[in-house]
Design a protein around this motif. Sequence first.
Motif, PDB file in Angstrom:
ATOM      1  N   ALA A  21       0.837  -1.200   0.000  1.00  0.00           N
ATOM      2  CA  ALA A  21       0.000   0.000   0.000  1.00  0.00           C
ATOM      3  C   ALA A  21       0.872   1.249   0.000  1.00  0.00           C
ATOM      4  O   ALA A  21       0.643   2.184  -0.774  1.00  0.00           O
ATOM      5  CB  ALA A  21      -0.931  -0.001   1.210  1.00  0.00           C
ATOM      6  N   ALA A  22       1.878   1.266   0.845  1.00  0.00           N
ATOM      7  CA  ALA A  22       2.764   2.416   0.950  1.00  0.00           C
ATOM      8  C   ALA A  22       3.513   2.665  -0.359  1.00  0.00           C
ATOM      9  O   ALA A  22       3.639   3.808  -0.808  1.00  0.00           O
ATOM     10  CB  ALA A  22       3.751   2.220   2.092  1.00  0.00           C
ATOM     11  N   GLN A  23       4.001   1.603  -0.981  1.00  0.00           N
ATOM     12  CA  GLN A  23       4.717   1.758  -2.252  1.00  0.00           C
ATOM     13  C   GLN A  23       3.804   2.347  -3.317  1.00  0.00           C
ATOM     14  O   GLN A  23       4.207   3.238  -4.049  1.00  0.00           O
ATOM     15  CB  GLN A  23       5.270   0.418  -2.715  1.00  0.00           C
ATOM     16  N   TYR A  24       2.584   1.854  -3.403  1.00  0.00           N
ATOM     17  CA  TYR A  24       1.642   2.374  -4.389  1.00  0.00           C
ATOM     18  C   TYR A  24       1.356   3.856  -4.132  1.00  0.00           C
ATOM     19  O   TYR A  24       1.304   4.645  -5.073  1.00  0.00           O
ATOM     20  CB  TYR A  24       0.329   1.586  -4.364  1.00  0.00           C
ATOM     21  N   LEU A  25       1.181   4.215  -2.864  1.00  0.00           N
ATOM     22  CA  LEU A  25       0.829   5.590  -2.518  1.00  0.00           C
ATOM     23  C   LEU A  25       2.034   6.527  -2.491  1.00  0.00           C
ATOM     24  O   LEU A  25       1.875   7.741  -2.415  1.00  0.00           O
ATOM     25  CB  LEU A  25       0.135   5.609  -1.154  1.00  0.00           C
ATOM     26  N   GLY A  26       3.239   5.960  -2.535  1.00  0.00           N
ATOM     27  CA  GLY A  26       4.447   6.788  -2.531  1.00  0.00           C
ATOM     28  C   GLY A  26       4.755   7.399  -1.173  1.00  0.00           C
ATOM     29  O   GLY A  26       5.267   8.512  -1.095  1.00  0.00           O
ATOM     30  N   VAL A  27       4.437   6.645  -0.114  1.00  0.00           N
ATOM     31  CA  VAL A  27       4.691   7.118   1.247  1.00  0.00           C
ATOM     32  C   VAL A  27       5.372   6.009   2.040  1.00  0.00           C
ATOM     33  O   VAL A  27       5.453   4.865   1.591  1.00  0.00           O
ATOM     34  CB  VAL A  27       3.372   7.531   1.960  1.00  0.00           C
ATOM     35  N   TRP A  28       5.860   6.348   3.216  1.00  0.00           N
ATOM     36  CA  TRP A  28       6.437   5.347   4.110  1.00  0.00           C
ATOM     37  C   TRP A  28       5.315   4.507   4.704  1.00  0.00           C
ATOM     38  O   TRP A  28       4.189   5.005   4.905  1.00  0.00           O
ATOM     39  CB  TRP A  28       7.220   6.026   5.241  1.00  0.00           C
ATOM     40  N   PRO A  29       5.569   3.246   5.018  1.00  0.00           N
ATOM     41  CA  PRO A  29       4.533   2.401   5.624  1.00  0.00           C
ATOM     42  C   PRO A  29       3.902   3.002   6.885  1.00  0.00           C
ATOM     43  O   PRO A  29       2.719   2.813   7.135  1.00  0.00           O
ATOM     44  CB  PRO A  29       5.270   1.097   5.933  1.00  0.00           C
ATOM     45  N   VAL A  30       4.671   3.737   7.647  1.00  0.00           N
ATOM     46  CA  VAL A  30       4.127   4.340   8.870  1.00  0.00           C
ATOM     47  C   VAL A  30       2.988   5.317   8.548  1.00  0.00           C
ATOM     48  O   VAL A  30       2.047   5.448   9.340  1.00  0.00           O
ATOM     49  CB  VAL A  30       5.231   5.008   9.724  1.00  0.00           C
ATOM     50  N   ALA A  31       3.032   5.956   7.395  1.00  0.00           N
ATOM     51  CA  ALA A  31       1.951   6.880   7.011  1.00  0.00           C
ATOM     52  C   ALA A  31       0.649   6.109   6.786  1.00  0.00           C
ATOM     53  O   ALA A  31      -0.428   6.554   7.196  1.00  0.00           O
ATOM     54  CB  ALA A  31       2.333   7.664   5.763  1.00  0.00           C
ATOM     55  N   VAL A  32       0.743   4.939   6.172  1.00  0.00           N
ATOM     56  CA  VAL A  32      -0.438   4.102   5.960  1.00  0.00           C
ATOM     57  C   VAL A  32      -0.919   3.578   7.304  1.00  0.00           C
ATOM     58  O   VAL A  32      -2.127   3.556   7.579  1.00  0.00           O
ATOM     59  CB  VAL A  32      -0.139   2.943   4.989  1.00  0.00           C
ATOM     60  N   ARG A  33      -0.004   3.170   8.146  1.00  0.00           N
ATOM     61  CA  ARG A  33      -0.370   2.667   9.473  1.00  0.00           C
ATOM     62  C   ARG A  33      -1.116   3.730  10.271  1.00  0.00           C
ATOM     63  O   ARG A  33      -2.084   3.428  10.980  1.00  0.00           O
ATOM     64  CB  ARG A  33       0.887   2.208  10.223  1.00  0.00           C
ATOM     65  N   ARG A  34      -0.686   4.966  10.157  1.00  0.00           N
ATOM     66  CA  ARG A  34      -1.367   6.055  10.872  1.00  0.00           C
ATOM     67  C   ARG A  34      -2.780   6.275  10.335  1.00  0.00           C
ATOM     68  O   ARG A  34      -3.695   6.576  11.103  1.00  0.00           O
ATOM     69  CB  ARG A  34      -0.552   7.339  10.780  1.00  0.00           C
ATOM     70  N   ILE A  35      -2.949   6.113   9.033  1.00  0.00           N
ATOM     71  CA  ILE A  35      -4.294   6.205   8.450  1.00  0.00           C
ATOM     72  C   ILE A  35      -5.159   5.085   9.028  1.00  0.00           C
ATOM     73  O   ILE A  35      -6.293   5.311   9.459  1.00  0.00           O
ATOM     74  CB  ILE A  35      -4.242   6.109   6.912  1.00  0.00           C
ATOM     75  N   GLU A  36      -4.622   3.881   9.056  1.00  0.00           N
ATOM     76  CA  GLU A  36      -5.371   2.745   9.591  1.00  0.00           C
ATOM     77  C   GLU A  36      -5.657   2.895  11.083  1.00  0.00           C
ATOM     78  O   GLU A  36      -6.702   2.454  11.560  1.00  0.00           O
ATOM     79  CB  GLU A  36      -4.606   1.439   9.350  1.00  0.00           C
ATOM     80  N   ALA A  37      -4.747   3.521  11.802  1.00  0.00           N
ATOM     81  CA  ALA A  37      -4.912   3.698  13.248  1.00  0.00           C
ATOM     82  C   ALA A  37      -5.821   4.881  13.577  1.00  0.00           C
ATOM     83  O   ALA A  37      -6.232   5.050  14.722  1.00  0.00           O
ATOM     84  CB  ALA A  37      -3.551   3.886  13.908  1.00  0.00           C
ATOM     85  N   GLY A  38      -6.096   5.700  12.569  1.00  0.00           N
ATOM     86  CA  GLY A  38      -6.949   6.860  12.799  1.00  0.00           C
ATOM     87  C   GLY A  38      -6.235   8.026  13.452  1.00  0.00           C
ATOM     88  O   GLY A  38      -6.865   8.932  13.981  1.00  0.00           O
ATOM     89  N   THR A  39      -4.900   8.013  13.406  1.00  0.00           N
ATOM     90  CA  THR A  39      -4.135   9.086  14.039  1.00  0.00           C
ATOM     91  C   THR A  39      -3.638  10.131  13.048  1.00  0.00           C
ATOM     92  O   THR A  39      -3.006  11.094  13.454  1.00  0.00           O
ATOM     93  CB  THR A  39      -2.932   8.520  14.823  1.00  0.00           C
ATOM     94  N   SER A  40      -3.925   9.943  11.777  1.00  0.00           N
ATOM     95  CA  SER A  40      -3.519  10.908  10.758  1.00  0.00           C
ATOM     96  C   SER A  40      -4.742  11.683  10.277  1.00  0.00           C
ATOM     97  O   SER A  40      -5.815  11.115  10.089  1.00  0.00           O
ATOM     98  CB  SER A  40      -2.877  10.199   9.572  1.00  0.00           C
ATOM     99  N   ARG A  41      -4.558  12.967  10.056  1.00  0.00           N
ATOM    100  CA  ARG A  41      -5.638  13.799   9.530  1.00  0.00           C
ATOM    101  C   ARG A  41      -5.404  14.136   8.056  1.00  0.00           C
ATOM    102  O   ARG A  41      -6.008  15.063   7.538  1.00  0.00           O
ATOM    103  CB  ARG A  41      -5.767  15.073  10.344  1.00  0.00           C
ATOM    104  N   ASP A  42      -4.543  13.378   7.405  1.00  0.00           N
ATOM    105  CA  ASP A  42      -4.242  13.604   5.987  1.00  0.00           C
ATOM    106  C   ASP A  42      -5.384  13.021   5.148  1.00  0.00           C
ATOM    107  O   ASP A  42      -5.367  11.859   4.769  1.00  0.00           O
ATOM    108  CB  ASP A  42      -2.912  12.950   5.632  1.00  0.00           C
ATOM    109  N   THR A  43      -6.385  13.841   4.873  1.00  0.00           N
ATOM    110  CA  THR A  43      -7.566  13.352   4.157  1.00  0.00           C
ATOM    111  C   THR A  43      -7.257  12.983   2.712  1.00  0.00           C
ATOM    112  O   THR A  43      -7.863  12.059   2.168  1.00  0.00           O
ATOM    113  CB  THR A  43      -8.720  14.364   4.199  1.00  0.00           C
ATOM    114  N   ASP A  44      -6.304  13.679   2.088  1.00  0.00           N
ATOM    115  CA  ASP A  44      -5.930  13.334   0.716  1.00  0.00           C
ATOM    116  C   ASP A  44      -5.348  11.924   0.660  1.00  0.00           C
ATOM    117  O   ASP A  44      -5.749  11.114  -0.170  1.00  0.00           O
ATOM    118  CB  ASP A  44      -4.930  14.347   0.152  1.00  0.00           C
TER     119      ASP A  44
END
Length: 61
Positions: A21-44
């Motif tokens: 998922a992270a590779q496809y989105l061009g982000v570090w895995p931790v960014a995806v994990r934060r989305i899944e954990a609900g701790t990121s407010r990056d709506t884009d």
Amino acid sequence: MDTSHDLRQRRLDADRTLVAAAQYLGVWPVAVRRIEAGTSRDTDLRNRYLEWLETQAITKV
């Protein structure tokens, strides 16, 4: 709207890794994990992740 647990479960149901998922989105895995954990407010990023999850559910056979 999907909850954090739902996002992670959708990814697991599609048999996709956090790294994939992270590779496809061009982000570090931790960014995806934060989305899944609900701790990121990056709506884009969350919206792009949801779109990716939808395509992965369609392509899984």
